[in-house]
Design a protein around this motif. Structure first.
Motif, PDB file in Angstrom:
ATOM      1  N   TYR A 299       0.820  -1.208   0.000  1.00  0.00           N
ATOM      2  CA  TYR A 299       0.000   0.000   0.000  1.00  0.00           C
ATOM      3  C   TYR A 299       0.858   1.263   0.000  1.00  0.00           C
ATOM      4  O   TYR A 299       0.484   2.274  -0.619  1.00  0.00           O
ATOM      5  CB  TYR A 299      -0.963  -0.017   1.186  1.00  0.00           C
ATOM      6  N   ALA A 300       1.996   1.230   0.677  1.00  0.00           N
ATOM      7  CA  ALA A 300       2.899   2.385   0.632  1.00  0.00           C
ATOM      8  C   ALA A 300       3.378   2.635  -0.792  1.00  0.00           C
ATOM      9  O   ALA A 300       3.445   3.786  -1.245  1.00  0.00           O
ATOM     10  CB  ALA A 300       4.091   2.160   1.565  1.00  0.00           C
ATOM     11  N   MET A 301       3.687   1.562  -1.505  1.00  0.00           N
ATOM     12  CA  MET A 301       4.099   1.707  -2.896  1.00  0.00           C
ATOM     13  C   MET A 301       2.960   2.278  -3.735  1.00  0.00           C
ATOM     14  O   MET A 301       3.151   3.174  -4.567  1.00  0.00           O
ATOM     15  CB  MET A 301       4.530   0.348  -3.445  1.00  0.00           C
ATOM     16  N   TYR A 313     -13.269  -2.199  -0.835  1.00  0.00           N
ATOM     17  CA  TYR A 313     -13.918  -2.338   0.469  1.00  0.00           C
ATOM     18  C   TYR A 313     -13.490  -3.611   1.204  1.00  0.00           C
ATOM     19  O   TYR A 313     -13.493  -4.692   0.656  1.00  0.00           O
ATOM     20  CB  TYR A 313     -15.444  -2.283   0.331  1.00  0.00           C
ATOM     21  N   GLY A 314     -13.092  -3.432   2.452  1.00  0.00           N
ATOM     22  CA  GLY A 314     -12.651  -4.540   3.295  1.00  0.00           C
ATOM     23  C   GLY A 314     -11.164  -4.808   3.232  1.00  0.00           C
ATOM     24  O   GLY A 314     -10.585  -5.315   4.202  1.00  0.00           O
ATOM     25  N   SER A 315     -10.532  -4.468   2.119  1.00  0.00           N
ATOM     26  CA  SER A 315      -9.097  -4.741   1.994  1.00  0.00           C
ATOM     27  C   SER A 315      -8.282  -3.854   2.915  1.00  0.00           C
ATOM     28  O   SER A 315      -7.130  -4.176   3.232  1.00  0.00           O
ATOM     29  CB  SER A 315      -8.637  -4.559   0.542  1.00  0.00           C
ATOM     30  N   GLU A 316      -8.862  -2.732   3.367  1.00  0.00           N
ATOM     31  CA  GLU A 316      -8.111  -1.842   4.253  1.00  0.00           C
ATOM     32  C   GLU A 316      -7.873  -2.456   5.621  1.00  0.00           C
ATOM     33  O   GLU A 316      -7.030  -1.955   6.375  1.00  0.00           O
ATOM     34  CB  GLU A 316      -8.799  -0.475   4.385  1.00  0.00           C
ATOM     35  N   TRP A 317      -8.582  -3.498   5.969  1.00  0.00           N
ATOM     36  CA  TRP A 317      -8.247  -4.218   7.208  1.00  0.00           C
ATOM     37  C   TRP A 317      -7.852  -5.672   6.931  1.00  0.00           C
ATOM     38  O   TRP A 317      -7.741  -6.485   7.819  1.00  0.00           O
ATOM     39  CB  TRP A 317      -9.356  -4.134   8.252  1.00  0.00           C
ATOM     40  N   ILE A 346      -3.051   2.784   6.335  1.00  0.00           N
ATOM     41  CA  ILE A 346      -3.564   3.317   5.074  1.00  0.00           C
ATOM     42  C   ILE A 346      -4.120   4.717   5.271  1.00  0.00           C
ATOM     43  O   ILE A 346      -3.968   5.592   4.406  1.00  0.00           O
ATOM     44  CB  ILE A 346      -4.625   2.362   4.482  1.00  0.00           C
ATOM     45  N   SER A 347      -4.737   4.971   6.412  1.00  0.00           N
ATOM     46  CA  SER A 347      -5.248   6.324   6.676  1.00  0.00           C
ATOM     47  C   SER A 347      -4.100   7.329   6.743  1.00  0.00           C
ATOM     48  O   SER A 347      -4.241   8.479   6.300  1.00  0.00           O
ATOM     49  CB  SER A 347      -6.058   6.344   7.972  1.00  0.00           C
ATOM     50  N   ARG A 348      -2.959   6.908   7.281  1.00  0.00           N
ATOM     51  CA  ARG A 348      -1.805   7.809   7.339  1.00  0.00           C
ATOM     52  C   ARG A 348      -1.188   8.014   5.954  1.00  0.00           C
ATOM     53  O   ARG A 348      -0.717   9.113   5.629  1.00  0.00           O
ATOM     54  CB  ARG A 348      -0.770   7.275   8.322  1.00  0.00           C
TER      55      ARG A 348
END
Length: 436
Positions: A299-301, A313-317, A346-348
């Motif tokens: 996700y950082a990439m 949806y849902g992949s963020e956790w 991900i929020s950051r």
């Protein structure tokens, strides 16, 4: 434009809201569940929501029955209007899935042709031969999308069809204030229709934004000044997970250089493609990665590279799901959102991207590259950011000319001193904003 600075979120509503696969005709107000997610989306940093098909359909949403009605399994148009209003009030744009290449067999105009044959006023809305037959024994042949005869291909060279579709888009723009479209299978939609669609929507709303689904080839075939503004970056989607699984960050770096590098032959320099770790058609990121420690780095990439990041949806956790288990495994019903370390990360990332001109508009340059580490520069006319990834289980110290002595990590807010080399802890990522 707002989209170029956007953090997108994708919802497959028939799945998320737990609708039955077959359209049972029973009005159930499932779409109102989205209201319970708005606070979660705002906290995550989302600025735009893409809704996969929610028009009345036969089954999965991509076999449309009625372009101007919310699927009865999800609720009413009024239900969705309230959701659009709430999202807009919370600073989020709304995009719908535009399935304009084909319709379902339950589409009223197609059923009229099946019943009335030669006398149907809709005969030329489709590619039909009355001398053949179909797999459904209709007594006529018609073209189905890629051989799928539950998906009846529209004749987008028919002016009546074009007007019907344009007016349908206008309905959602006028009545619901939608801000854009995801164009399904844009790679095979008639190019002249895409031009008409761009002209029509731009005349009504100057910042209306359209993203085309393209699986491969040259994205500029549909993403250009005359047609759509953006396209799905499937090349980098594959490069993201494959680079980590093979411990070969050269792969994603090669794709980014090919697409956004400084050489004259680079294809998409200055364009904003839609980046994603997964979506409703592919295995979830949490399932496809062989090392769970790489998920935050993936996700950082995604958030650090050129493009507009989208979260499914849902992949963020860390929801899992594999393509081999069928589409329902990728589109599960979820009662309420969750929050964990990955969601917080991900929020950051979203907050860092939103406040950085370079991460939204900067050029791409590779600075340090090994199989397990990479550092690349995003530089705009306002700032310079170095995105650093260490995918190894051991610390790594990078020695390079940073061009300045100090930086601040946009993710953590911590100061970083480049004197004596830059140390990256195991399985870590940083967005270093360079001090002038």
């Amino acid at each position: 434009m707002w989209a170029e600075e956007g953090i997108f979120y994708q919802i497959y509503p028939l799945g998320m809201c737990g609708a039955p696969f077959e359209n049972d005709g029973v009005l159930t107000h499932r779409i109102t569940r989205v209201n319970d997610w708005i606070g979660h989306l705002k906290k995550l940093g989302v600025t735009a929501v893409i809704f996969n098909p929610l028009f009345e359909s036969d089954t999965h949403g991509y076999n449309t029955r009625d372009y101007r009605r919310v699927d009865v399994r999800l609720g009413t148009n009024e239900d969705f209007r309230e959701i659009c209003d709430a999202l807009h009030e919370n600073g989020m744009k709304v995009l719908l899935d535009g399935v304009f290449n084909h319709v379902g067999r339950g589409f009223a105009q197609f059923q009229d042709v099946v019943r009335n044959r030669e006398t149907s006023p809709y005969r030329d809305w489709f590619h039909i031969s009355l001398e053949g037959n179909s797999n459904y024994n209709d007594g006529l042949w018609y073209e189905g999308w890629e051989g799928n005869y539950d998906l009846v291909k529209l004749n987008l060279r028919n002016e009546e069809v074009v007007q019907y579709l344009l007016e349908s888009v206008g309905y959602w723009m006028d009545e619901f204030g939608i801000d854009g479209l995801r164009i399904d299978v844009a790679y095979c939609v008639d190019r002249d229709f895409l031009k008409r669609l761009r002209q029509y929507t731009a005349a009504r709303k100057a910042d209306f934004y359209m993203i085309g689904e393209i699986l491969g080839g040259d994205y500029k075939q549909v993403a250009n000044p005359e047609m759509l503004q953006s396209a799905t970056n499937y090349e980098c989607y594959k490069g993201l997970y494959s680079s980590f699984n093979s411990m070969n960050l050269f792969e994603i770096n090669h794709s980014l250089l090919r697409q956004f590098g400084a050489e004259p032959w680079c294809l998409y320099r200055g364009m904003h493609l839609l980046s994603f770790a997964d979506n409703h058609d592919v295995t979830r990121a949490a399932s496809v990665l062989t090392n769970p420690a790489h998920l935050p780095l993936l996700y950082a990439m995604e958030f650090g590279m050129p493009g507009m990041p989208c979260v499914y949806y849902g992949s963020e956790w860390g929801v899992k799901g594999e393509k081999k288990d069928g589409d329902p495994a990728l589109r599960p019903a979820i009662e309420e959102p969750q929050w964990n370390e990955l969601t917080d990360w991900i929020s950051r990332l979203a907050a860092a991207k939103k406040e950085s001109h370079a991460l939204n508009y900067g050029d791409f340059r590779s600075v340090v590259l090994t199989n397990r580490q990479c550092i690349f520069e995003r530089k705009s006319d306002q700032e310079r950011v170095l995105v650093a990834i260490n995918a190894d289980e051991s610390p790594y110290t990078a020695h390079f000319d940073a061009g300045c002595g100090m930086a601040v990590d946009l993710i953590t807010g911590e100061k970083h001193d480049f004197g004596g080399g830059s140390e990256l802890p195991p399985y870590s990522a940083a967005f270093w904003k360079m001090e002038r």
